[in-house]
Design a protein around this motif. Sequence first.
Motif, PDB file in Angstrom:
ATOM      1  N   PRO A  47      17.087 141.626 113.640  1.00  0.00           N
ATOM      2  CA  PRO A  47      17.494 142.887 113.015  1.00  0.00           C
ATOM      3  C   PRO A  47      18.911 142.783 112.465  1.00  0.00           C
ATOM      4  CG  PRO A  47      17.399 143.111 115.414  1.00  0.00           C
ATOM      5  CD  PRO A  47      16.907 141.738 115.079  1.00  0.00           C
ATOM      6  N   GLY A  48      19.111 143.348 111.310  1.00  0.00           N
ATOM      7  CA  GLY A  48      20.435 143.341 110.687  1.00  0.00           C
ATOM      8  C   GLY A  48      20.307 143.383 109.176  1.00  0.00           C
ATOM      9  N   GLU A  49      21.306 143.936 108.542  1.00  0.00           N
ATOM     10  CA  GLU A  49      21.325 144.036 107.076  1.00  0.00           C
ATOM     11  C   GLU A  49      21.350 142.633 106.472  1.00  0.00           C
ATOM     12  OE1 GLU A  49      24.364 145.577 103.597  1.00  0.00           O
ATOM     13  OE2 GLU A  49      24.722 146.191 105.662  1.00  0.00           O
ATOM     14  N   PRO A  50      20.608 142.407 105.396  1.00  0.00           N
ATOM     15  CA  PRO A  50      20.646 141.081 104.770  1.00  0.00           C
ATOM     16  C   PRO A  50      21.992 140.816 104.104  1.00  0.00           C
ATOM     17  CG  PRO A  50      19.332 142.577 103.442  1.00  0.00           C
ATOM     18  CD  PRO A  50      19.699 143.316 104.696  1.00  0.00           C
ATOM     19  N   LEU A  51      22.310 139.535 103.985  1.00  0.00           N
ATOM     20  CA  LEU A  51      23.487 139.084 103.267  1.00  0.00           C
ATOM     21  C   LEU A  51      23.094 138.924 101.801  1.00  0.00           C
ATOM     22  CD1 LEU A  51      26.435 137.902 103.608  1.00  0.00           C
ATOM     23  CD2 LEU A  51      25.315 135.669 103.617  1.00  0.00           C
ATOM     24  N   ARG A  52      23.897 139.410 100.912  1.00  0.00           N
ATOM     25  CA  ARG A  52      23.621 139.254  99.490  1.00  0.00           C
ATOM     26  C   ARG A  52      24.448 138.088  98.959  1.00  0.00           C
ATOM     27  NH1 ARG A  52      22.978 144.050 101.274  1.00  0.00           N
ATOM     28  NH2 ARG A  52      21.337 145.408 100.555  1.00  0.00           N
ATOM     29  N   VAL A  53      23.795 137.226  98.180  1.00  0.00           N
ATOM     30  CA  VAL A  53      24.429 136.035  97.631  1.00  0.00           C
ATOM     31  C   VAL A  53      24.268 136.054  96.120  1.00  0.00           C
ATOM     32  CG1 VAL A  53      24.358 133.511  97.558  1.00  0.00           C
ATOM     33  CG2 VAL A  53      23.934 134.691  99.713  1.00  0.00           C
ATOM     34  N   GLU A  54      25.348 135.713  95.420  1.00  0.00           N
ATOM     35  CA  GLU A  54      25.313 135.610  93.966  1.00  0.00           C
ATOM     36  C   GLU A  54      26.028 134.323  93.570  1.00  0.00           C
ATOM     37  OE1 GLU A  54      26.203 138.647  90.434  1.00  0.00           O
ATOM     38  OE2 GLU A  54      28.006 138.155  91.595  1.00  0.00           O
ATOM     39  N   VAL A  55      25.381 133.535  92.706  1.00  0.00           N
ATOM     40  CA  VAL A  55      25.971 132.313  92.171  1.00  0.00           C
ATOM     41  C   VAL A  55      25.926 132.416  90.653  1.00  0.00           C
ATOM     42  CG1 VAL A  55      25.880 129.799  92.116  1.00  0.00           C
ATOM     43  CG2 VAL A  55      25.104 131.018  94.158  1.00  0.00           C
ATOM     44  N   LEU A  56      27.085 132.245  90.021  1.00  0.00           N
ATOM     45  CA  LEU A  56      27.202 132.330  88.572  1.00  0.00           C
ATOM     46  C   LEU A  56      27.733 131.008  88.037  1.00  0.00           C
ATOM     47  CD1 LEU A  56      28.957 135.817  88.501  1.00  0.00           C
ATOM     48  CD2 LEU A  56      26.553 135.354  88.029  1.00  0.00           C
ATOM     49  N   LEU A  57      27.145 130.528  86.950  1.00  0.00           N
ATOM     50  CA  LEU A  57      27.558 129.280  86.315  1.00  0.00           C
ATOM     51  C   LEU A  57      28.020 129.605  84.903  1.00  0.00           C
ATOM     52  CD1 LEU A  57      27.679 126.163  86.609  1.00  0.00           C
ATOM     53  CD2 LEU A  57      25.358 126.104  85.697  1.00  0.00           C
ATOM     54  N   TYR A  58      29.255 129.216  84.579  1.00  0.00           N
ATOM     55  CA  TYR A  58      29.854 129.485  83.271  1.00  0.00           C
ATOM     56  C   TYR A  58      30.154 128.163  82.571  1.00  0.00           C
ATOM     57  CZ  TYR A  58      30.869 134.113  85.209  1.00  0.00           C
ATOM     58  OH  TYR A  58      30.765 135.356  85.779  1.00  0.00           O
ATOM     59  N   ARG A  59      30.149 128.207  81.230  1.00  0.00           N
ATOM     60  CA  ARG A  59      30.532 127.031  80.452  1.00  0.00           C
ATOM     61  C   ARG A  59      31.399 127.478  79.290  1.00  0.00           C
ATOM     62  NH1 ARG A  59      29.681 121.899  79.571  1.00  0.00           N
ATOM     63  NH2 ARG A  59      27.893 121.650  80.941  1.00  0.00           N
ATOM     64  N   GLN A  60      32.420 126.664  79.025  1.00  0.00           N
ATOM     65  CA  GLN A  60      33.248 126.834  77.841  1.00  0.00           C
ATOM     66  C   GLN A  60      33.566 125.429  77.341  1.00  0.00           C
ATOM     67  OE1 GLN A  60      37.018 128.851  78.308  1.00  0.00           O
ATOM     68  NE2 GLN A  60      36.815 129.696  76.258  1.00  0.00           N
ATOM     69  N   GLY A  61      32.796 124.971  76.351  1.00  0.00           N
ATOM     70  CA  GLY A  61      32.932 123.598  75.861  1.00  0.00           C
ATOM     71  C   GLY A  61      32.488 122.617  76.935  1.00  0.00           C
ATOM     72  N   ALA A  62      33.355 121.668  77.270  1.00  0.00           N
ATOM     73  CA  ALA A  62      33.032 120.683  78.312  1.00  0.00           C
ATOM     74  C   ALA A  62      33.369 121.186  79.716  1.00  0.00           C
ATOM     75  CB  ALA A  62      33.776 119.378  78.046  1.00  0.00           C
ATOM     76  N   LEU A  63      34.051 122.319  79.804  1.00  0.00           N
ATOM     77  CA  LEU A  63      34.439 122.861  81.107  1.00  0.00           C
ATOM     78  C   LEU A  63      33.319 123.716  81.686  1.00  0.00           C
ATOM     79  CD1 LEU A  63      38.105 123.939  80.357  1.00  0.00           C
ATOM     80  CD2 LEU A  63      37.333 121.904  81.570  1.00  0.00           C
ATOM     81  N   VAL A  64      33.059 123.499  82.970  1.00  0.00           N
ATOM     82  CA  VAL A  64      32.032 124.257  83.692  1.00  0.00           C
ATOM     83  C   VAL A  64      32.695 124.876  84.911  1.00  0.00           C
ATOM     84  CG1 VAL A  64      29.803 124.117  84.853  1.00  0.00           C
ATOM     85  CG2 VAL A  64      30.296 122.587  82.954  1.00  0.00           C
ATOM     86  N   GLN A  65      32.310 126.104  85.216  1.00  0.00           N
ATOM     87  CA  GLN A  65      32.819 126.779  86.407  1.00  0.00           C
ATOM     88  C   GLN A  65      31.660 127.453  87.114  1.00  0.00           C
ATOM     89  OE1 GLN A  65      35.883 129.727  85.815  1.00  0.00           O
ATOM     90  NE2 GLN A  65      35.930 130.248  87.972  1.00  0.00           N
ATOM     91  N   ALA A  66      31.670 127.383  88.432  1.00  0.00           N
ATOM     92  CA  ALA A  66      30.680 128.086  89.255  1.00  0.00           C
ATOM     93  C   ALA A  66      31.428 128.974  90.241  1.00  0.00           C
ATOM     94  CB  ALA A  66      29.792 127.107  89.990  1.00  0.00           C
ATOM     95  N   VAL A  67      30.835 130.132  90.523  1.00  0.00           N
ATOM     96  CA  VAL A  67      31.400 131.082  91.475  1.00  0.00           C
ATOM     97  C   VAL A  67      30.297 131.499  92.432  1.00  0.00           C
ATOM     98  CG1 VAL A  67      32.529 133.319  91.761  1.00  0.00           C
ATOM     99  CG2 VAL A  67      33.042 131.921  89.753  1.00  0.00           C
ATOM    100  N   LEU A  68      30.591 131.471  93.721  1.00  0.00           N
ATOM    101  CA  LEU A  68      29.673 131.900  94.785  1.00  0.00           C
ATOM    102  C   LEU A  68      30.301 133.090  95.481  1.00  0.00           C
ATOM    103  CD1 LEU A  68      27.357 131.541  96.911  1.00  0.00           C
ATOM    104  CD2 LEU A  68      28.841 129.879  98.033  1.00  0.00           C
ATOM    105  N   ARG A  69      29.551 134.205  95.521  1.00  0.00           N
ATOM    106  CA  ARG A  69      30.025 135.423  96.188  1.00  0.00           C
ATOM    107  C   ARG A  69      28.997 135.853  97.232  1.00  0.00           C
ATOM    108  NH1 ARG A  69      30.803 137.475  90.599  1.00  0.00           N
ATOM    109  NH2 ARG A  69      32.968 137.043  90.090  1.00  0.00           N
TER     110      ARG A  69
END
Length: 147
Positions: A47-69
Amino acid sequence: MKVPLWVLPLALLLAGCDPPVAQHREEVPLRLYRWSPEGDLPPEPAPGEPLRVEVLLYRQGALVQAVLRTWGGLPAEGDAALLLEGPGGERAGEAYGDGKRPVAVRGRADRPACAWWIVSLSPDPWREDETETRFYQAHGRVCEEGR
């Protein structure tokens, strides 16, 4: 209508942001893990509230960024990690966190890139004599199209 002064810099900052090229969202249920000298038992729902997970992947030219919340769920401690890789599996960057704050990683990678992610958080303080504990555990991969 009067607009607060702090809105203008925020609006300018957001106007320059590109949308994510890939994203993943899920709710991770709390599970009870038990082990004994005879062997580990399969995890059970707890029992317990679920954890929410979000992963976002961004690109700008050759640069890539990922964010995990993460948000929601019971207060928990543990690990969260992100690993960026290029199309041939080459490592472009990695980052680690405690799951309480967002984890972000940047690197250079050809297309299509992927972000591997993992979350392992527990609301139960660790004790050496423990035979059971509750965990939010999940992992996955977010990739640009074409992979």
